[in-house]
Motif scaffolding. Structure first.
Motif, short mmCIF file in Angstrom:
data_model
loop_
_atom_site.label_atom_id
_atom_site.label_comp_id
_atom_site.label_asym_id
_atom_site.label_seq_id
_atom_site.Cartn_x
_atom_site.Cartn_y
_atom_site.Cartn_z
N ARG A 77 1.00 -1.32 0.01
CA ARG A 77 0.02 0.03 0.05
C ARG A 77 0.86 1.33 -0.07
O ARG A 77 0.85 2.25 -0.74
N HIS A 78 1.97 1.27 0.95
CA HIS A 78 2.62 2.30 0.97
C HIS A 78 3.56 2.78 -0.34
O HIS A 78 3.37 3.93 -1.03
N ARG A 79 4.01 1.82 -0.99
CA ARG A 79 4.92 2.17 -2.16
C ARG A 79 3.85 2.34 -3.55
O ARG A 79 4.23 3.16 -4.29
N TRP A 81 1.17 3.88 -3.17
CA TRP A 81 0.34 5.23 -2.95
C TRP A 81 1.51 6.33 -3.34
O TRP A 81 1.15 7.43 -4.15
N GLU A 82 2.87 6.07 -3.13
CA GLU A 82 4.02 6.82 -3.28
C GLU A 82 3.96 7.07 -4.92
O GLU A 82 4.13 8.05 -5.38
N LEU A 83 3.91 6.08 -5.71
CA LEU A 83 4.11 6.04 -7.04
C LEU A 83 2.63 6.90 -7.75
O LEU A 83 2.85 7.81 -8.48
N LEU A 162 16.81 5.39 0.41
CA LEU A 162 15.83 5.27 1.54
C LEU A 162 14.99 6.58 1.41
O LEU A 162 15.68 7.56 1.17
N ASP A 163 13.75 6.49 1.84
CA ASP A 163 12.79 7.63 1.35
C ASP A 163 12.37 8.42 2.93
O ASP A 163 11.61 9.30 2.82
N GLN A 164 12.94 7.90 3.95
CA GLN A 164 12.47 8.52 5.18
C GLN A 164 12.75 10.04 5.63
O GLN A 164 11.93 10.50 6.27
ZN LIG Z 1 8.09 5.81 1.69
#
Ligand SMILES: [Zn+2]
Length: 219
Positions: A77-79, A81-83, A162-164
């Motif tokens: 879900r996270h990845r 949504w980002e795209l 890393l995207d944090q």
């Molecule tokens: Zn992320």
């Protein structure tokens, strides 16, 4: 009071093991989830009763197959949504992580499958992280190494970041470091572990901290 969710907990255990570790240490979870050691102990006890995690004394936590499947759903879900936010709303890759952190907990499976289809079943998110498919299976990944482990004289392409920390990604925007950017390691400095790289026609220094957020594929 529990100030972090079960979903985030499972996701962080997965991320602690994603790059080859056998266990996720409590100290990693304390730092990433910003909670006390006692809170981690409580949550791990609760989730081992639910059959989602195993606690190996003195080593840390691992996910059971059931726990891994739950973690994969959150990661998916996270990845996605980002795209989606980048492709449809034109957001920057430095902005989408925070939004996805929220959206990942409130999306039905039907919505996520529709987003997956809309994006034509992508294998990687905007930061180069693999996206599990509906069954939880990860796409094939090339062998990646951290920039801090790369060899002087070698050429690489940026395969994942890393995207944090949005500030680090904004720095990548400034110096022109994006996915697939090619770079050469010029020199590594022992005294502070910084690394001199050549990229986009110029040389610049990358600190050890930033170097640990960039994964490379040798070319
Ligand atoms: Zn992320």
């Amino acid at each position: 009071m529990i100030s972090f969710s079960k979903e985030n907990f499972l996701k962080q255990i997965y991320s602690g093991q994603e790059n080859g570790g056998d266990f996720t240490a409590f100290s990693f979870l304390v730092e990433e989830l910003k909670v006390s050691n006692a809170a981690i102990t409580d949550m791990s006890r609760k989730l081992s009763v639910e059959g989602l995690v195993n606690h190996i004394p003195y080593k840390g936590l691992t996910l059971t197959p059931k726990g891994k499947s739950e973690a994969m759903k959150v990661v998916r879900r996270h990845r996605l949504w980002e795209l989606f936010l980048i492709r449809t709303l034109g957001m920057n890759w430095s902005e989408v992580h925070e939004e996805a952190e929220r959206l990942e907990h409130f999306s039905s499976e039907i919505l996520i499958d529709k987003i997956d289809k809309f994006l034509d079943f992508p294998h990687f998110d905007p930061h180069g992280a693999p996206i599990p498919d509906k069954s939880g299976k990860m796409p094939e990944m090339p062998e990646l190494i951290l920039l801090t482990e790369a060899q002087p004289g070698q050429e690489y392409r940026v395969a994942r970041v890393l995207d944090q920390d949005p500030h680090i990604i904004m720095y990548f925007n400034r110096v022109g470091l994006f996915l697939n950017t090619r770079l050469r390691i010029m020199e590594k400095f022992d005294f502070d572990k910084s690394i001199n790289i050549f990229c986009n026609g110029s040389e610049f220094l990358i600190s050890e901290k930033v170097g640990q957020t960039i994964f490379l594929e040798q070319i």
